[in-house]
Motif scaffolding. Structure first.
Motif, PDB file in Angstrom:
ATOM      1  N   PRO A   1      -4.652   5.575  20.941  1.00 56.02           N
ATOM      2  CA  PRO A   1      -4.482   5.240  19.524  1.00 56.02           C
ATOM      3  C   PRO A   1      -3.092   4.673  19.240  1.00 56.02           C
ATOM      4  N   PRO A   2      -3.000   3.724  18.307  1.00 55.95           N
ATOM      5  CA  PRO A   2      -1.699   3.178  17.943  1.00 55.95           C
ATOM      6  C   PRO A   2      -0.896   4.149  17.095  1.00 55.95           C
ATOM      7  N   GLY A   3       0.402   3.928  17.074  1.00 56.59           N
ATOM      8  CA  GLY A   3       1.283   4.737  16.248  1.00 56.59           C
ATOM      9  C   GLY A   3       2.727   4.404  16.538  1.00 56.59           C
ATOM     10  N   GLY A   4       3.608   5.015  15.785  1.00 57.86           N
ATOM     11  CA  GLY A   4       5.024   4.754  16.004  1.00 57.86           C
ATOM     12  C   GLY A   4       5.900   5.615  15.134  1.00 57.86           C
ATOM     13  N   ARG A   5       7.169   5.282  15.146  1.00 55.66           N
ATOM     14  CA  ARG A   5       8.196   6.082  14.479  1.00 55.66           C
ATOM     15  C   ARG A   5       8.449   5.601  13.059  1.00 55.66           C
ATOM     16  N   PRO A   6       8.941   6.518  12.219  1.00 56.01           N
ATOM     17  CA  PRO A   6       9.218   6.144  10.828  1.00 56.01           C
ATOM     18  C   PRO A   6      10.416   5.207  10.713  1.00 56.01           C
ATOM     19  N   GLU A   7      10.404   4.413   9.663  1.00 55.16           N
ATOM     20  CA  GLU A   7      11.545   3.573   9.307  1.00 55.16           C
ATOM     21  C   GLU A   7      12.085   4.077   7.977  1.00 55.16           C
ATOM     22  N   GLY A   8      13.383   4.299   7.926  1.00 52.72           N
ATOM     23  CA  GLY A   8      14.007   4.789   6.703  1.00 52.72           C
ATOM     24  C   GLY A   8      13.424   6.120   6.278  1.00 52.72           C
ATOM     25  N   ASP A   9      13.064   6.234   5.004  1.00 50.89           N
ATOM     26  CA  ASP A   9      12.539   7.499   4.479  1.00 50.89           C
ATOM     27  C   ASP A   9      11.022   7.456   4.286  1.00 50.89           C
ATOM     28  N   GLU A  10      10.314   6.703   5.137  1.00 55.14           N
ATOM     29  CA  GLU A  10       8.855   6.620   5.052  1.00 55.14           C
ATOM     30  C   GLU A  10       8.221   8.005   5.197  1.00 55.14           C
ATOM     31  N   THR A  11       7.138   8.197   4.480  1.00 54.36           N
ATOM     32  CA  THR A  11       6.310   9.389   4.686  1.00 54.36           C
ATOM     33  C   THR A  11       5.474   9.167   5.948  1.00 54.36           C
ATOM     34  N   ASP A  12       4.821  10.236   6.410  1.00 51.90           N
ATOM     35  CA  ASP A  12       3.935  10.095   7.566  1.00 51.90           C
ATOM     36  C   ASP A  12       2.839   9.073   7.295  1.00 51.90           C
ATOM     37  N   LEU A  13       2.245   9.108   6.106  1.00 51.14           N
ATOM     38  CA  LEU A  13       1.171   8.180   5.774  1.00 51.14           C
ATOM     39  C   LEU A  13       1.682   6.740   5.711  1.00 51.14           C
ATOM     40  N   GLU A  14       2.848   6.532   5.144  1.00 49.06           N
ATOM     41  CA  GLU A  14       3.428   5.187   5.104  1.00 49.06           C
ATOM     42  C   GLU A  14       3.709   4.669   6.516  1.00 49.06           C
ATOM     43  N   THR A  15       4.234   5.540   7.367  1.00 48.64           N
ATOM     44  CA  THR A  15       4.478   5.162   8.758  1.00 48.64           C
ATOM     45  C   THR A  15       3.173   4.787   9.437  1.00 48.64           C
ATOM     46  N   LEU A  16       2.140   5.608   9.233  1.00 44.15           N
ATOM     47  CA  LEU A  16       0.836   5.347   9.829  1.00 44.15           C
ATOM     48  C   LEU A  16       0.323   3.963   9.440  1.00 44.15           C
ATOM     49  N   CYS A  17       0.289   3.677   8.151  1.00 40.22           N
ATOM     50  CA  CYS A  17      -0.263   2.405   7.678  1.00 40.22           C
ATOM     51  C   CYS A  17       0.523   1.214   8.223  1.00 40.22           C
ATOM     52  N   ARG A  18       1.837   1.295   8.223  1.00 39.03           N
ATOM     53  CA  ARG A  18       2.654   0.194   8.738  1.00 39.03           C
ATOM     54  C   ARG A  18       2.463   0.020  10.241  1.00 39.03           C
ATOM     55  N   GLU A  19       2.527   1.116  10.981  1.00 35.63           N
ATOM     56  CA  GLU A  19       2.408   1.028  12.442  1.00 35.63           C
ATOM     57  C   GLU A  19       1.037   0.515  12.865  1.00 35.63           C
ATOM     58  N   LEU A  20      -0.021   0.942  12.207  1.00 36.26           N
ATOM     59  CA  LEU A  20      -1.357   0.467  12.568  1.00 36.26           C
ATOM     60  C   LEU A  20      -1.509  -1.020  12.279  1.00 36.26           C
ATOM     61  N   ARG A  21      -0.915  -1.453  11.185  1.00 35.51           N
ATOM     62  CA  ARG A  21      -0.946  -2.887  10.852  1.00 35.51           C
ATOM     63  C   ARG A  21      -0.161  -3.669  11.917  1.00 35.51           C
ATOM     64  N   GLU A  22       1.031  -3.179  12.289  1.00 34.70           N
ATOM     65  CA  GLU A  22       1.868  -3.884  13.255  1.00 34.70           C
ATOM     66  C   GLU A  22       1.297  -3.850  14.668  1.00 34.70           C
ATOM     67  N   GLU A  23       0.859  -2.687  15.121  1.00 36.62           N
ATOM     68  CA  GLU A  23       0.460  -2.522  16.524  1.00 36.62           C
ATOM     69  C   GLU A  23      -0.987  -2.907  16.807  1.00 36.62           C
ATOM     70  N   ALA A  24      -1.884  -2.711  15.853  1.00 42.02           N
ATOM     71  CA  ALA A  24      -3.309  -2.918  16.123  1.00 42.02           C
ATOM     72  C   ALA A  24      -3.938  -4.004  15.254  1.00 42.02           C
ATOM     73  N   CYS A  25      -3.175  -4.566  14.323  1.00 37.09           N
ATOM     74  CA  CYS A  25      -3.700  -5.577  13.390  1.00 37.09           C
ATOM     75  C   CYS A  25      -4.916  -5.029  12.645  1.00 37.09           C
ATOM     76  N   VAL A  26      -4.762  -3.837  12.091  1.00 32.88           N
ATOM     77  CA  VAL A  26      -5.806  -3.234  11.261  1.00 32.88           C
ATOM     78  C   VAL A  26      -5.194  -2.813   9.933  1.00 32.88           C
ATOM     79  N   ARG A  27      -6.059  -2.719   8.909  1.00 30.37           N
ATOM     80  CA  ARG A  27      -5.632  -2.237   7.597  1.00 30.37           C
ATOM     81  C   ARG A  27      -6.330  -0.915   7.322  1.00 30.37           C
ATOM     82  N   VAL A  28      -5.559   0.085   6.949  1.00 27.63           N
ATOM     83  CA  VAL A  28      -6.089   1.412   6.664  1.00 27.63           C
ATOM     84  C   VAL A  28      -6.735   1.410   5.282  1.00 27.63           C
ATOM     85  N   THR A  29      -8.009   1.836   5.221  1.00 27.81           N
ATOM     86  CA  THR A  29      -8.702   1.948   3.938  1.00 27.81           C
ATOM     87  C   THR A  29      -8.802   3.405   3.498  1.00 27.81           C
ATOM     88  N   ALA A  30      -8.729   4.334   4.439  1.00 29.42           N
ATOM     89  CA  ALA A  30      -8.734   5.770   4.147  1.00 29.42           C
ATOM     90  C   ALA A  30      -8.156   6.486   5.362  1.00 29.42           C
TER      91      ALA A  30
END
Length: 174
Positions: free
Chosen positions: A68-97
């Protein structure tokens, strides 16, 4: 060097039990913690089991070890914000839920980072798959039937594979 094995060959990690692992030339103790029990430690990012209908989206840094894709937070991102950004960057997917599956805690017990404690959140993410345009550190993506997750996801034959087996079990893919 530790061998890679399919996650389906591993017993899922129980809650809170330390499991030995080796990474970055250091020894670690890994443990699994349910969603309501975030352990103490430095936030080390978020990873997501990406479910697109009946398929699973996996990534690899080198084309052989997919997970599964994932990564580290940037700045003061929450876990969910980190998840959505990393999945978009690493897997080219958009989180809907997304639903939090739990946390892994990693404590360095031997090596240069002795005493360091890292905590990563794991999520089940329903996603929409965009065209594959790798622009970051992940050059490989694979889309497989979710029913094949236990055979397609591999990890190191130590505590790491037991954590990943738990992640897939919590995501209802095991």
């Amino acid at each position: 060097m530790v061998d890679l094995i399919p996650v389906g060959q591993a017993v899922p990690a129980p809650d809170g039990t330390p499991l030995a692992a080796r990474g970055n030339h250091q020894d670690w103790l890994l443990s699994w913690h349910p969603p309501g029990e975030r352990p103490e430690g430095r936030a080390h990012g978020a990873s997501g089991v990406c479910v697109a209908g009946a398929d699973l989206v996996l990534v690899s840094h080198h084309g052989g070890h997919f997970g599964p894709p994932g990564g580290r937070p940037e700045g003061d991102e929450t876990d969910l914000e980190t998840l959505c950004r990393e999945l978009r960057e690493e897997a080219c997917v958009r989180v809907t839920a997304a639903g939090l599956l739990g946390f892994s805690r990693s404590e360095c017990v031997a090596g240069p980072e002795l005493g360091l404690v890292l905590v990563r959140s794991f999520w089940r993410a329903e996603v929409l798959v965009d065209p594959w345009e790798p622009r970051f550190e992940v050059p490989h993506r694979r889309i497989v039937p979710a029913a094949a997750a236990l055979d397609e996801v591999w990890d190191y034959a130590d505590g790491s594979v037991r954590i990943m087996a738990r992640v897939l079990a919590e995501a209802r893919l095991a």
